[in-house]
Design an enzyme around this catalytic site. Structure first.
Site: not given
Length: 451
Positions: A42-44, A47
């Site tokens: 999910i950090k995409d 970021a």
């Protein structure tokens, strides 16, 4: 129609109904499976958003260096964006994070600096402090600071929240998130509560984190903080991305329960998830008494299980920490008391072996020549030979013995032992800590699995 670059694949991840793990719950449970993002987490989302905002605000120039303290997933998202946009990356992480995470970051061109876990955030050795220091030393660099960078939660307000609302056709009643930086739960929760103020937002925390107590009391109690094994959620401070008005409840999950649940999700649902995903679902299960048949619960599954193959998906790692409740070779032989292993030598006769089998009511005898495991004698094998030639009982073991029984680790799980038991081979051997040999037979395994 093609996409212009890998960043255009971020988002629009599937919402998948869970069926087996949650079969005893009264409600519908849906998993927002974020490992479908290109960086497998999910950090995409945040970021890329944080980088885009930094570019808009002139905080990073072409050819610059992105610097961040990350457990791995945010770093992966930033690294992918850096590949496309032409930036360099330096990431600091902690020594409790899986080796796979650091290796993956290096694979996409990032420099990774591993820092000690068990130090205060203000300690100059902490991964927070090291990343801040590097940002002052490296020319044309941008310190991301995902914890206090509000573009983190903005990404989820603009993307994750609307996706969940649309995918559930507005029927979502609960959002459950294993929370660390606060961006996912606050951004998504804010959007959903604006759509329906009755939606409940549950935060899942780890033991060793101070977030739950801070939420309940407003107190930053460092006595709540101690080392824990869970990855990707929980904090020893409160990041600025938190806005507690959008969270209704905090629930803590143990390291063991989160790891075991992640393995269950992979095995029973076919969704190969990371550590925090197991903790997220486990936390929701702990609160099942508050759910009713009409509820539609969305659990965020943050990342992919490939980041944890050396940890929660490694039986040895799990057993060393007492997380895996499995029977082993050691457990099977421990139940026999002090019974000595019955063996024969190549110079014994077949009749000697038959008499030992009768005396001790056994069907498998290893053949040792001194300390060497050189062969095996089985009741079935002897029966066939004696039936064809009754005089074989006077022959030596060396003339009739079968292949040696395989040797395995003393702590090998029973489930793995069974793969060594075949039609031709009815037992396995192992040495204990003192060097003494023990045997486990097909009968032992069948008995253990039936209990």
């Amino acid at each position: 129609m093609w996409l212009n670059n890998i960043l255009e694949t971020i988002g629009q991840t599937p919402l998948i109904k869970l069926n087996k793990v949650t079969k005893d719950l009264p409600c519908t449970v849906l998993a927002k499976v974020e490992y479908f993002n290109p960086g497998n987490s999910i950090k995409d989302r945040m970021a890329l958003k944080m980088l885009e905002v930094a570019e808009q605000e002139g905080k990073i120039k072409p050819g610059g260096t992105i610097i961040e303290g990350t457990s791995g997933n945010t770093g992966m998202g930033l690294a992918l964006a850096a590949c496309v946009k032409g930036y360099k990356c330096i990431f600091t992480t902690t020594d409790k994070q899986s080796k796979e995470k650091a290796d993956i970051l290096k694979a996409v061109g990032a420099e990774v600096i591993v820092c000690p876990t068990n130090v205060e955030p203000e300690d100059p050795r902490s991964y927070y402090s090291v990343s801040k220091r590097l940002a002052t030393e490296v020319p044309n660099s941008w310190y991301v600071n995902q914890y206090d960078n509000l573009a983190n939660r903005l990404a989820h307000y603009e993307q994750t929240g609307p996706e969940i609302w649309e995918q559930t056709e507005g029927k979502v009643t609960h959002l459950v998130v294993a929370t660390g930086t606060g961006g996912t739960i606050v951004g998504t929760g804010k959007y959903l509560k604006e759509k329906n103020p009755n939606i409940k937002v549950w935060a899942i925390d780890s033991y060793g984190s101070l977030l739950k107590k801070y939420f309940e009391t407003g107190e930053l109690d460092q006595n709540e903080v101690y080392p824990y094994i869970s990855e990707g959620f929980g904090e020893d401070f409160v990041p600025q991305n938190y806005d507690m008005q959008y969270i209704d409840k905090f629930e803590k999950v143990t390291d063991k329960d989160g790891a075991v649940m992640a393995r269950r999700i992979a095995k029973e649902e076919g969704i190969f998830v990371g550590y925090s995903c197991g903790s997220c679902l486990q936390g929701m299960m702990q609160l099942k008494a508050e759910l009713k048949p009409t509820d539609v619960v969305v659990c965020i599954f943050h990342d992919h299980g490939s980041r944890y193959v050396g940890k929660i998906y490694n039986d040895q790692w799990m057993m060393e920490r007492g997380f895996l409740d499995v029977k082993t070779f050691k457990d099977l032989v421990s139940g026999r008391g002090s019974q000595k292993l019955i063996t024969v030598t190549p110079t014994h006769t077949v009749l000697d072996a038959v008499n030992l089998m009768k005396k001790y009511d056994i069907e498998n005898i290893p053949v040792f020549d001194g300390e060497a495991n050189v062969g095996a004698i089985s009741a079935q094998g002897l029966f066939d030979k004696i039936l064809n030639n009754p005089d074989v009982k006077n022959d030596t073991i060396a003339t009739v013995m079968e292949k040696p029984y395989p040797s395995v680790a003393f702590d090998m799980p029973v489930e793995r032992l069974s793969s060594f038991i075949t039609k031709e081979n009815g037992a396995v051997l192992s040495k204990d800590e003192s060097g003494s040999h023990h045997i486990v037979t097909r009968h032992d395994i069948i008995q253990s699995l039936s209990k």
